[in-house]
Design an enzyme around this catalytic site. Structure first.
Site, PDB file in Angstrom:
ATOM      1  N   GLY A  43       0.902  -1.232   0.036  1.00 16.54           N
ATOM      2  CA  GLY A  43      -0.028   0.122   0.101  1.00 16.54           C
ATOM      3  C   GLY A  43       0.828   1.284   0.105  1.00 16.54           C
ATOM      4  N   HIS A  44       2.059   1.263   0.881  1.00 18.02           N
ATOM      5  CA  HIS A  44       2.948   2.384   0.720  1.00 18.02           C
ATOM      6  C   HIS A  44       3.496   2.671  -0.582  1.00 18.02           C
ATOM      7  CE1 HIS A  44       2.842   1.512   5.141  1.00 18.02           C
ATOM      8  NE2 HIS A  44       2.648   2.990   5.289  1.00 18.02           N
ATOM      9  N   GLN A  68       0.483  10.863  18.614  1.00 16.92           N
ATOM     10  CA  GLN A  68      -0.789  10.211  18.103  1.00 16.92           C
ATOM     11  C   GLN A  68      -1.505   8.698  18.668  1.00 16.92           C
ATOM     12  OE1 GLN A  68       0.631  10.062  13.884  1.00 16.92           O
ATOM     13  NE2 GLN A  68      -0.584   8.024  13.883  1.00 16.92           N
TER      14      GLN A  68
END
Length: 285
Positions: A43-44, A68
């Site tokens: 995906g990256h 986060q």
């Protein structure tokens, strides 16, 4: 826009990053940024390939952003595979990897965060209240540090994409934010760095998320009531063995709640847990 590079520069400081970008700018080259937390997968790579169509030079940032993560979340467990990440990025034609440490991104005395409303309200923040403040702050820093022409984000983290898009627009950060479609396994599971946590049994059950979204989206397109379609999808996910955090139909641009098909373009968004792993996904209607 150009042939992939065969080498990759590894930059550890903001000063190094800005110096490199200045050299590219002096040569008249466009710059694209792909922000990541590492543990890179196909995906990256799709983000990097999309970046190649946007700019002559590509930067990938690799930084596991502590702000986060809530205290109860998996910061210490998050996969860190820098050597493999650099190899993947180089193979995809990335020109530079920005790999700062925590002290470079959050030096002693750091005291600023970004406050959010709009698309940041609800969904993820109902379960991770501080998450998007951390995301928005680190992304704003990366955009200002790298000063790219375009930054690319995966649609798998759809709420994040909308939050970052809104933030860049609201703060007049002169970077185009581009979403790239989710990359999936053959059985529909969205690629994620956290998929490595899935046991074989949980991995076999995981595609139920995408199946539920796909059926609900098809039902809504066919004219079925939105609430009824979403509720049926929720029940199917629970029946597959998931603990459901949310499955909602939201306005695709604003992420405001809606009930009727006529209220605007719809995005279905889900977060659910199986075993020790929390998965998210989404689908356009």
């Amino acid at each position: 826009m150009s042939a992939p590079s065969s080498t990759i520069a590894t930059l550890h400081s903001v000063a190094e990053l800005r110096a490199q970008v200045r050299r590219w700018r002096a040569a008249g080259e466009r710059v694209a940024l792909v922000p990541t937390m590492g543990a890179l997968h196909v995906g990256h790579v799709a983000l990097m390939e999309a970046a190649r169509k946007q700019a002559e030079r590509i930067i990938v940032s690799i930084f596991v952003n502590p702000t986060q993560f809530a205290p109860t979340e998996d910061l210490s467990r998050y996969p860190r595979t820098l050597a493999a990440d650099l190899e993947k990025a180089s193979g995809a034609g990335v020109d530079a990897a920005f790999v700062p440490d925590v002290a470079e991104m959050y030096p002693d005395g750091f005291a600023t965060t970004i406050s959010l409303t709009g698309p940041a309200l609800g969904l993820e923040t109902d379960f991770r209240p501080t998450h998007f403040a951390g995301v928005a702050t680190v992304v704003a820093k990366l955009l200002l540090q790298a000063a790219p022409d375009v930054a690319l984000f995966g649609e798998k983290d759809y709420q994040q994409l909308q939050v970052v898009t809104r933030m860049a627009r609201d703060l007049d950060i002169p970077v185009a934010i581009l979403g790239v479609p989710t990359v999936r396994e053959a059985d529909g599971l969205a690629l994620s760095s956290r998929n490595v946590y899935l046991s074989p049994e949980d991995r076999a059950a995981a595609p139920a998320l995408h199946r539920a979204l796909a059926k609900a989206a098809a039902d809504i397109r066919d004219g079925r009531d939105v609430d009824a379609s979403v509720e049926e999808a929720r029940q199917s996910v629970v029946a597959a063995g998931f603990a459901l955090d949310y499955l909602e139909a939201r306005h695709a641009a604003t992420l405001a709640p809606l009930a009727a098909r006529s209220e605007g373009p719809i995005r279905l968004l889900i977060a659910a847990r199986i075993g020790t792993t929390r998965l998210i996904d989404n689908l356009a209607v």
